[in-house]
Design an enzyme around this catalytic site. Sequence first.
Site, PDB file in Angstrom:
ATOM      1  N   ASP A 182      31.276 -23.365  -2.901  1.00 53.91           N
ATOM      2  CA  ASP A 182      31.794 -22.182  -2.202  1.00 53.91           C
ATOM      3  C   ASP A 182      33.308 -22.240  -2.328  1.00 53.91           C
ATOM      4  O   ASP A 182      33.952 -23.105  -1.742  1.00 53.91           O
ATOM      5  CB  ASP A 182      31.338 -22.231  -0.734  1.00 53.91           C
ATOM      6  CG  ASP A 182      31.798 -21.021   0.056  1.00 53.91           C
ATOM      7  OD1 ASP A 182      32.739 -20.335  -0.399  1.00 53.91           O
ATOM      8  OD2 ASP A 182      31.225 -20.773   1.125  1.00 53.91           O
ATOM      9  N   TYR A 187      30.944 -29.732  10.995  1.00 54.19           N
ATOM     10  CA  TYR A 187      30.360 -28.594  10.300  1.00 54.19           C
ATOM     11  C   TYR A 187      31.422 -27.850   9.494  1.00 54.19           C
ATOM     12  O   TYR A 187      32.453 -27.463  10.022  1.00 54.19           O
ATOM     13  CB  TYR A 187      29.711 -27.625  11.303  1.00 54.19           C
ATOM     14  CG  TYR A 187      29.214 -26.390  10.601  1.00 54.19           C
ATOM     15  CD1 TYR A 187      28.084 -26.451   9.798  1.00 54.19           C
ATOM     16  CD2 TYR A 187      29.903 -25.189  10.678  1.00 54.19           C
ATOM     17  CE1 TYR A 187      27.648 -25.349   9.109  1.00 54.19           C
ATOM     18  CE2 TYR A 187      29.471 -24.075   9.994  1.00 54.19           C
ATOM     19  CZ  TYR A 187      28.336 -24.169   9.209  1.00 54.19           C
ATOM     20  OH  TYR A 187      27.911 -23.069   8.515  1.00 54.19           O
ATOM     21  N   LYS A 237      27.106 -24.691   5.313  1.00 55.27           N
ATOM     22  CA  LYS A 237      25.896 -25.390   4.883  1.00 55.27           C
ATOM     23  C   LYS A 237      26.002 -25.808   3.425  1.00 55.27           C
ATOM     24  O   LYS A 237      26.823 -25.301   2.676  1.00 55.27           O
ATOM     25  CB  LYS A 237      24.665 -24.517   5.118  1.00 55.27           C
ATOM     26  CG  LYS A 237      24.022 -24.770   6.472  1.00 55.27           C
ATOM     27  CD  LYS A 237      23.383 -26.149   6.582  1.00 55.27           C
ATOM     28  CE  LYS A 237      22.771 -26.346   7.955  1.00 55.27           C
ATOM     29  NZ  LYS A 237      22.719 -27.726   8.406  1.00 55.27           N
TER      30      LYS A 237
HETATM   31  C1  F6R Z   1      27.076 -20.391   7.161  1.00 54.34           C
HETATM   32  C2  F6R Z   1      28.336 -19.676   7.038  1.00 54.34           C
HETATM   33  C3  F6R Z   1      28.634 -18.563   7.963  1.00 54.34           C
HETATM   34  C4  F6R Z   1      29.814 -18.893   8.875  1.00 54.34           C
HETATM   35  C5  F6R Z   1      30.109 -17.745   9.869  1.00 54.34           C
HETATM   36  C6  F6R Z   1      31.346 -18.027  10.725  1.00 54.34           C
HETATM   37  O1  F6R Z   1      26.996 -21.417   6.235  1.00 54.34           O
HETATM   38  O2  F6R Z   1      29.150 -19.967   6.187  1.00 54.34           O
HETATM   39  O3  F6R Z   1      27.516 -18.205   8.703  1.00 54.34           O
HETATM   40  O4  F6R Z   1      29.569 -20.077   9.571  1.00 54.34           O
HETATM   41  O5  F6R Z   1      30.324 -16.540   9.198  1.00 54.34           O
HETATM   42  O6  F6R Z   1      32.405 -18.273   9.853  1.00 54.34           O
HETATM   43  P1  F6R Z   1      33.905 -18.530  10.309  1.00 54.34           P
HETATM   44  O7  F6R Z   1      33.844 -19.620  11.339  1.00 54.34           O
HETATM   45  O8  F6R Z   1      34.557 -18.927   9.027  1.00 54.34           O
HETATM   46  O9  F6R Z   1      34.402 -17.231  10.867  1.00 54.34           O
HETATM   47 MG    MG Z   2      31.436 -19.614   2.668  1.00 52.39          MG
HETATM   48 MG    MG Z   3      27.194 -20.707   0.764  1.00 53.65          MG
END
Ligand code: F6R
Ligand code: MG
Ligand code: MG
Length: 372
Positions: A12, A229, A232
């Site tokens: 990513d 975290y 994923k």
């Molecule tokens: C799951 C993922 C998304 C983010 C969510 C919050 O792997 O990448 O669900 O966890 O969009 O993202 P932030 O904390 O970057 O705003």
């Molecule tokens: Mg991402």
């Molecule tokens: Mg991803």
Amino acid sequence: MSKTTITIIKCDVGSLAGHHTVPKPLLDIGNKRLNEAQEGGLINSHYVFHAGDDLELLMVHTGGENNPDIHKLAWNTFQEAAKKASSLKLYGAGQDLLKQAFSGNVRGMGPGVAEMEIEERGSDPIVVFAADKTEPGAFNYPLFRVFADPFNTAGLIIDPSMVGGFKFEVLDSIKNEKIVLKCPEEMYELIALIGTPSRNTVSRVWRANDDLICASTSTTRLALIAGKYVGKDDPVSIVRTQRGLPALGEVLVPFMHSYFVEGWMRGSHWGPLMPVGLKDSRCTVFDGPPRIVALGLQVVHGKIASDDEGAPLISDLFEDCAFDMARREAVEYAATLRRMGEFEPARLSSEIMEYTALPKLLEKLKGRFKPA
Ligand code: F6R
Ligand code: MG
Ligand code: MG
């Protein structure tokens, strides 16, 4: 005979509008760098695509697994794509590039890798899977069905070369230990382990008769590398099919129904896995539902079989309407789970939530608990 290596490395590096897709300028960088590597002879074929917000570099070469030049190519490509993502202020630019100093292998640095070195058979049909908003254990269930369940794979009953069964390598990501279990003899023990997909991952599968490699899956656990975290793991897997191995159709039939995986919004929820064609590989609803794409290809003399212009022949397997039922189920299950909000089992168990920001948030209640 020279061997052929199939390598998929994913990362990513940033998404357009949240965490749902990889925009064209980043895919273009992938294509440009891999074209150059192909012209320079480091790789023989490549296919660049995305699974949700993960940039996927599929490469076929003769350099073997864990080849430092191949890993460096992927690492440099991700660095450049992350830089581009930063310059466009795309969201989560460089998200999975967790470590900075590259030392010959991307394992343990953030990107996910699945590799398989094979001696090409007369014909070698391959399926490459890539999933977003879930973890490597998401492949446990289908790999079990494909290589151990006679109700899934008719060949386990009918094909004399398969009746010897298959061996599964399982990685315990907490203890960082691995074990090999043979099916059908050790089927119950295998299920006992891989039924906990957050901890135990099927990393490799071999045909038991002759140790022919059949499947290889990424095992990167971002939370364990980063200690918290950070998104994923979004796994990839390579599966060989046909002629004494499960047929392509036996490899795909577990996906006729949706099943539940860990991940989805903030990596903190159970969600239904949705098989999709490449055009639908974007995680929208509640950052999902978790999605998986499957590419069918052939390897030939160290390359991906291609057309007369040299374009790799890739079949977008889940684009097929035969997976419409699984997609419909996934939407229905998603709606059911979302009605539960943050109540388990919609949200992951508290043990898994340890790797999220939740424990820190609950910290502030600490002094207010009284003996009951
Ligand atoms: C799951 C993922 C998304 C983010 C969510 C919050 O792997 O990448 O669900 O966890 O969009 O993202 P932030 O904390 O970057 O705003
Ligand atoms: Mg991402
Ligand atoms: Mg991803």
